[in-house]
Structure formats: C-alpha cells, structure tokens
Design an enzyme around this catalytic site. Structure first.
Site, mmCIF file in Angstrom:
data_model
loop_
_atom_site.group_PDB
_atom_site.id
_atom_site.type_symbol
_atom_site.label_atom_id
_atom_site.label_comp_id
_atom_site.label_asym_id
_atom_site.label_seq_id
_atom_site.Cartn_x
_atom_site.Cartn_y
_atom_site.Cartn_z
ATOM 1 C CG HIS A 136 18.038 -12.126 106.485
ATOM 2 N ND1 HIS A 136 19.018 -11.165 106.549
ATOM 3 C CD2 HIS A 136 16.862 -11.450 106.499
ATOM 4 C CE1 HIS A 136 18.464 -9.962 106.583
ATOM 5 N NE2 HIS A 136 17.152 -10.105 106.567
ATOM 6 C CG ASP A 153 17.135 -5.988 107.564
ATOM 7 O OD1 ASP A 153 16.987 -7.212 107.645
ATOM 8 O OD2 ASP A 153 16.920 -5.351 106.519
ATOM 9 C CD GLU A 200 16.143 -10.766 103.178
ATOM 10 O OE1 GLU A 200 14.955 -10.432 103.074
ATOM 11 O OE2 GLU A 200 17.062 -9.917 103.277
ATOM 12 C CD GLU A 201 18.995 -7.370 103.581
ATOM 13 O OE1 GLU A 201 18.377 -6.889 102.619
ATOM 14 O OE2 GLU A 201 18.655 -7.208 104.766
ATOM 15 C CG ASP A 204 13.689 -9.885 107.661
ATOM 16 O OD1 ASP A 204 14.376 -9.036 108.261
ATOM 17 O OD2 ASP A 204 13.929 -10.247 106.506
ATOM 18 C CG HIS A 233 17.738 -1.965 103.684
ATOM 19 N ND1 HIS A 233 17.755 -2.527 102.431
ATOM 20 C CD2 HIS A 233 17.468 -2.981 104.535
ATOM 21 C CE1 HIS A 233 17.500 -3.823 102.529
ATOM 22 N NE2 HIS A 233 17.310 -4.110 103.807
HETATM 23 ZN ZN ZN Z 1 15.874 -8.371 106.482
#
Ligand code: ZN
Length: 357
Positions: free
Chosen positions: A65, A179, A211-212, A234, A328
């Site tokens: 992603h 990420d 994706e998130e 990922d 994150h």
């Molecule tokens: Zn991810």
C-alpha cells in the site's frame, strides 16, 4: 547509497495520505516503467506493474500500500486555527506538539499541534492524553482570512512533517511513513531485479491505495487480477524495546522478514488465516536460499492480505512483513537488512513458483 536505500529515503519523503496517493504512484511509475512489460492504473488509483512470465496462465500478485496515515482539514476557526480529522488509526499521545504539513492547492503549509503550556496544566490533565478532537493546528495566522490566504481549505490532507534519517551511520532508518513506503521500496526493488530474469508466473506488482482506512484498494485490485497466489508486503510490529514483553511482540527488529501466519481483529471478520501450504512454501524457500526469516501470529491488526484473500472467488494470500518499531506515529523504524532480505525472499518465492500451489 544502494538503490533500495535511495528509494526508501525518497518514498518516505513523499506526502501521500490515504486518498491522496498520486505523488507516490508517480514516483513508482518513474522508477518502474522501463523495467516492466506493462503499467496501468484503475479508477481508485491502484497502480499495476506487470512482468510477463513464460506461463500466461499462472499469476502472482504482490501488493504494497502506498498510503500513509495522516489527517484532513475540516474547519478553520475565526482566529485562524485549523481543526482536523484523522485519516487512519492514530494514537493521540503521538500527535501533540508535532510539526504537520498541510498539502494545499497552493503548496505546503506548515503548522504545529500546540497545547497548553505546562505552567497552567492541572495535575489531572497532566496524566491524560489529549484526544485528537481537542487538537488544533496553529499555522501562524491570526484570522480565518489569513489562514485562507495561505491556501488552506477543508479537505486538504495533512501529514507529519519529518525528514527521515539513517540513525548515526547505522542501517536503522527512521521516517514518517515507513508504513508502508518501506514496502513500496521493496516492491519496486523486486520488480527491478526481476527485469532481466526468466520467470514462469506473470507477476502483477500492485501499488495499492487506501489501506489505512480499510484495505480498500488491494481487494479491488485482486478482483481484477484474480491471481493464483498473492503476497502483501507491509510492515509488522517488532518489539525489543523497554516496557514491551517479548511474548507481546516477539518479532525481532533486524531479524529478517516476518512470514505472517495469522492475523485477526476479534469481534470483526477482518483477518487472514494463511493456508499452511503457502506459509510452508515461504519458509522452505527462505531456508533453501539461506535467508533469515521469522514467523508471527498477531491480534488486533490486519493487512491488505485480508481483502485480497476474499476478493472475487478468493485467493491464496499471505503477507511478508518488514519488522518495524513505533509505527503509526511521526517516526517509524525499519532496518535496511530486513528490507534487503524481504526482497530476496520474495524473489526466491517467485522463482520457485512454477505451478499452482
Ligand atoms: Zn501498513
């Protein structure tokens, strides 16, 4: 600087919140078009890079992603402060006192998520994290008109504003969007290294969107390709830091790619119990090629592998992850060796994939 390293640094620097992945896609197109047989995009913004194999019936999908978590402007108050909503999952403790970048139509505007000075914070307040809805962005203006004059509008996407770096000459990279730009770099590197090799399956490298916010792009892409096997690429949660028990996050940072066995968000249908015939093959390939690897099962997290596995008539899908710390947040960690071994594992898997599993 190796090609992989350079792509990581350049991809990490691009601003691309879920729904605003165009700049990431443009970079990947520029990197890959000369190295693949076909490039196209779908209406959601997923980008496809295809390397043809000798068996046109055998299809393998790789998916990384492109989007990063961020925010979106929803309101500007009369004193010029900017309110925002989350795009993707944030831990509000990580968002206070950060420099953020707003992507306006007129260019980038910087702002700071300020808070009360320590001098006037009560004891009770000092023990609490500040909820996202209480945060605001101070862009240095004194009125709504001044903020509007900077170009800021509702609907503008916001990212963390942080320049990535390799820490102290190590192979540990700290960046705002490892990420999943580390996964994008791995995906691109795999396709570049495959360019002059003869392979049996046709490989579809998908740079996926959104994706998130719910694994949206990957499932759509899988539906259109209907691959025989798919691998999501990922980041995966690695532990090894103070105050985290080993059994909570056993994946070792710098210990090689993680082959995901199982993930699930309890109380929902989201998750992927990876069929053993696929995880066995991945482990076998790693062992035959002398590539270090780890295996992991996790709760409360999912990857694009979930939406790929149940799209259309269903696909045998696994996930290969790059161990990462502090994801994150404004600064995730990845290790360059883990990325290199992830590239090697995926290439070894592709070379061993000569008939349906
Ligand atoms: Zn991810």
């Amino acid at each position: 600087m190796s090609n992989l390293e350079q792509m990581l640094v350049e991809l990490d620097a691009i601003h691309g919140v879920s729904g605003d992945e165009e700049r990431v896609a443009a970079y990947l197109k520029e990197q890959l078009t000369a190295h693949v047989d076909e490039t196209y995009a779908d209406s959601l913004g997923n980008h496809f890079f295809v390397k043809k194999g000798s068996d046109p019936e055998l299809k393998l999908m790789l998916c990384a992603h492109m989007d990063e978590i961020g925010f979106i402007v929803n309101y500007i108050d009369e004193r010029g402060f900017v309110s925002f909503l989350p795009v993707g999952d944030h831990d509000s403790r990580m968002v206070i006192n950060q420099v953020l970048s707003i992507q306006t139509e007129q260019g980038v505007v910087h702002g700071i998520t300020g808070g009360k000075p320590a001098h006037i914070v009560t004891e009770a307040e000092a023990r609490q994290s500040i909820p996202l809805e209480d945060l605001f962005l101070d862009v240095g203006s004194r009125s709504r008109e001044e903020t509007l004059a900077l170009g800021v509008r509702a609907g503008d996407y916001i990212t963390f504003s942080r320049t990535g770096q390799f820490l102290n000459g190590s192979k540990v990279y700290s960046g705002k969007s490892v990420d999943n730009r580390s996964g994008c770099a791995v995906l691109a590197e795999v396709m570049k290294r495959l360019a002059d090799r003869e392979i049996v399956p046709t490989v579809y490298a998908v740079a996926a969107v959104q994706e998130e916010v719910g694994l949206r792009g990957a499932g759509v892409a899988a539906f259109s390709i209907q691959p025989d096997v798919a691998l999501a690429i990922d980041v995966g949660l690695a532990g090894g830091t103070p105050h985290i028990e080993e059994k909570t996050l056993p994946m070792v940072f710098g210990g090689g790619p993680g082959i995901l066995l199982f993930d699930w968000v309890p109380g929902t249908s989201a998750g992927n119990n990876v069929p053993k015939r696929l995880t066995r093959r991945l482990a076998q390939v790693a062992e035959n090629s002398g590539i270090p690897y780890q295996q992991g099962a996790i709760l409360n997290g999912v990857t694009d592998a979930y939406s790929i596995s149940i799209a259309g008539k269903g696909t045998l899908t696994g996930c290969v992850c790059i161990p990462s710390r502090y994801i994150h947040s404004a600064t995730g960690y990845v290790h360059l060796d883990d990325m290199e071994y992830t590239v090697q594992l995926i290439i070894a898997f592709i070379e061993a994939f000569q008939e349906k599993l």
